[in-house]
Design a protein around this motif. Sequence first.
Motif, mmCIF file in Angstrom:
data_model
loop_
_atom_site.group_PDB
_atom_site.id
_atom_site.type_symbol
_atom_site.label_atom_id
_atom_site.label_comp_id
_atom_site.label_asym_id
_atom_site.label_seq_id
_atom_site.Cartn_x
_atom_site.Cartn_y
_atom_site.Cartn_z
ATOM 1 N N PRO A 9 0.913 -1.225 -0.114
ATOM 2 C CA PRO A 9 0.128 -0.063 -0.071
ATOM 3 C C PRO A 9 0.857 1.339 0.060
ATOM 4 O O PRO A 9 0.552 2.080 -0.750
ATOM 5 N N SER A 10 1.904 1.201 0.898
ATOM 6 C CA SER A 10 2.602 2.524 0.769
ATOM 7 C C SER A 10 3.405 2.781 -0.444
ATOM 8 O O SER A 10 3.656 3.853 -0.836
ATOM 9 N N ARG A 11 3.971 1.628 -0.980
ATOM 10 C CA ARG A 11 4.400 2.169 -2.423
ATOM 11 C C ARG A 11 3.496 2.432 -3.547
ATOM 12 O O ARG A 11 3.740 3.250 -4.403
ATOM 13 N N VAL A 12 2.451 1.809 -3.548
ATOM 14 C CA VAL A 12 1.459 2.185 -4.507
ATOM 15 C C VAL A 12 1.008 3.692 -4.132
ATOM 16 O O VAL A 12 0.781 4.433 -5.137
ATOM 17 N N TYR A 13 0.747 4.106 -2.926
ATOM 18 C CA TYR A 13 0.270 5.278 -2.895
ATOM 19 C C TYR A 13 1.484 6.270 -3.256
ATOM 20 O O TYR A 13 1.178 7.307 -3.697
ATOM 21 N N ASP A 14 2.658 5.979 -2.886
ATOM 22 C CA ASP A 14 3.774 6.813 -3.357
ATOM 23 C C ASP A 14 3.788 7.006 -4.799
ATOM 24 O O ASP A 14 3.834 8.160 -5.367
ATOM 25 N N TYR A 15 3.586 5.967 -5.462
ATOM 26 C CA TYR A 15 3.205 6.017 -6.975
ATOM 27 C C TYR A 15 2.186 6.982 -7.460
ATOM 28 O O TYR A 15 2.368 7.786 -8.263
ATOM 29 N N LEU A 16 1.148 6.844 -6.688
ATOM 30 C CA LEU A 16 -0.058 7.706 -7.290
ATOM 31 C C LEU A 16 0.064 9.216 -6.915
ATOM 32 O O LEU A 16 -0.511 9.883 -7.551
ATOM 33 N N LEU A 147 -1.945 12.278 13.526
ATOM 34 C CA LEU A 147 -2.358 11.964 12.163
ATOM 35 C C LEU A 147 -2.599 10.622 11.970
ATOM 36 O O LEU A 147 -1.840 9.774 12.227
ATOM 37 N N MET A 148 -3.636 10.360 11.267
ATOM 38 C CA MET A 148 -4.106 9.029 10.851
ATOM 39 C C MET A 148 -4.915 9.124 9.477
ATOM 40 O O MET A 148 -5.982 9.100 9.517
ATOM 41 N N THR A 149 -4.046 9.508 8.533
ATOM 42 C CA THR A 149 -4.696 9.828 7.052
ATOM 43 C C THR A 149 -4.120 8.632 6.396
ATOM 44 O O THR A 149 -3.138 8.304 6.085
ATOM 45 N N ALA A 150 -5.241 7.937 5.667
ATOM 46 C CA ALA A 150 -5.269 6.951 4.664
ATOM 47 C C ALA A 150 -4.566 5.678 5.504
ATOM 48 O O ALA A 150 -3.789 5.135 4.576
ATOM 49 N N SER A 151 -4.594 5.710 6.609
ATOM 50 C CA SER A 151 -4.067 4.174 7.334
ATOM 51 C C SER A 151 -4.918 3.551 7.866
ATOM 52 O O SER A 151 -4.757 2.311 7.822
ATOM 53 N N LEU A 152 -6.208 3.999 8.616
ATOM 54 C CA LEU A 152 -6.711 3.257 9.299
ATOM 55 C C LEU A 152 -7.558 2.004 8.408
ATOM 56 O O LEU A 152 -7.899 1.001 9.044
ATOM 57 N N TYR A 153 -7.876 2.541 7.250
ATOM 58 C CA TYR A 153 -8.674 1.485 6.494
ATOM 59 C C TYR A 153 -7.840 0.349 5.946
ATOM 60 O O TYR A 153 -8.284 -0.694 5.180
ATOM 61 N N TYR A 154 -6.400 0.209 6.436
ATOM 62 C CA TYR A 154 -5.816 -1.045 6.109
ATOM 63 C C TYR A 154 -5.595 -1.823 7.507
ATOM 64 O O TYR A 154 -5.066 -2.996 7.565
ATOM 65 N N LEU A 155 -6.487 -1.528 8.566
ATOM 66 C CA LEU A 155 -6.668 -2.368 9.662
ATOM 67 C C LEU A 155 -8.091 -2.978 9.718
ATOM 68 O O LEU A 155 -8.876 -2.330 9.557
ATOM 69 N N PRO A 156 -8.035 -4.553 9.657
ATOM 70 C CA PRO A 156 -9.366 -5.062 9.440
ATOM 71 C C PRO A 156 -10.320 -5.150 10.313
ATOM 72 O O PRO A 156 -11.546 -4.971 10.175
ATOM 73 N N ASP A 157 -9.846 -5.082 11.718
ATOM 74 C CA ASP A 157 -10.821 -5.185 12.724
ATOM 75 C C ASP A 157 -11.273 -3.899 13.193
ATOM 76 O O ASP A 157 -10.572 -3.221 13.737
ATOM 77 N N ALA A 158 -12.647 -3.650 12.921
ATOM 78 C CA ALA A 158 -13.218 -2.221 13.179
ATOM 79 C C ALA A 158 -12.930 -2.068 14.859
ATOM 80 O O ALA A 158 -12.883 -1.010 15.111
#
Length: 262
Positions: A9-16, A147-158
């Motif tokens: 995810p971090s490398r894909v986001y970096d590319y985007l 800061l929790m931007t574009a990170s929490l949704y990579y944690l599966p357990d709500a």
Amino acid sequence: MVDLSRPSPSRVYDYLIGGACNFAVDREWAERAIEQMPWLRAAARSNRMFLRRAVFACAEAGVRQYLDLGSGIPTGESVHQMARRVLPDSRVVYVDNEEVAVAHSMLTLAGIAGVGIVEADMRHVGAVLRAPVTRRLLDFDEPIGLLMTASLYYLPDADEVAAMVAHYKALLAPGSHVVLSHATLDRRRRDMLELGAVLEMTKSLTSSATARSREWIAALLDGLEVLDPGLVYTSSWRPESLRQEGDTPWHDSMLAAVARKE
């Protein structure tokens, strides 16, 4: 050893968002995702621009220290550079557990005073707080920007995510600010179907993503003063320029807010 067989995810986001710390496997995944959701690159960049505006707002409120959870790969203008535009003595602790993100952060941040990286899972609050870098740079008796931007949704357990956020919030001093953004599927539109398809694709990443409801995201900010304009899509949070409603669909994929602890 970095696993180059699977995109991260971090490398894909970096590319985007136009970064250079990514590999062919990440770029190939991103381009396939863009075929499904042509506005994906714009969504990622909108999130990054929200982060910039939010950090400026925190710094203008006097916040001089930041804890960036799931910080990813430093690219373009990083949080410490954003904050130091307003308050030059700002301090930042980045937190990530992705090997390339941590290694690149160490290389990029080496020699910069008042800035550091903690290699840890953000869910392990004690490990994050006990890390020597955190103890050296952050004073939890003074306001902090969490800061929790574009990170929490990579944690599966709500439930686990909600408990983690509550734990961090409880540790913050009055005057602290919480900045978050999170993918949502609230809108019943074709572009939301596209987002659903891309979320399904993330199962092939090293961490898969989960969209959640507006109500669940809003509940993370319970007990805080949510600053104007409230919980809105990233492009609508204090935009720097006017946008015609409906001229682009990409802002309808990520909700964002900044809230203050009294």
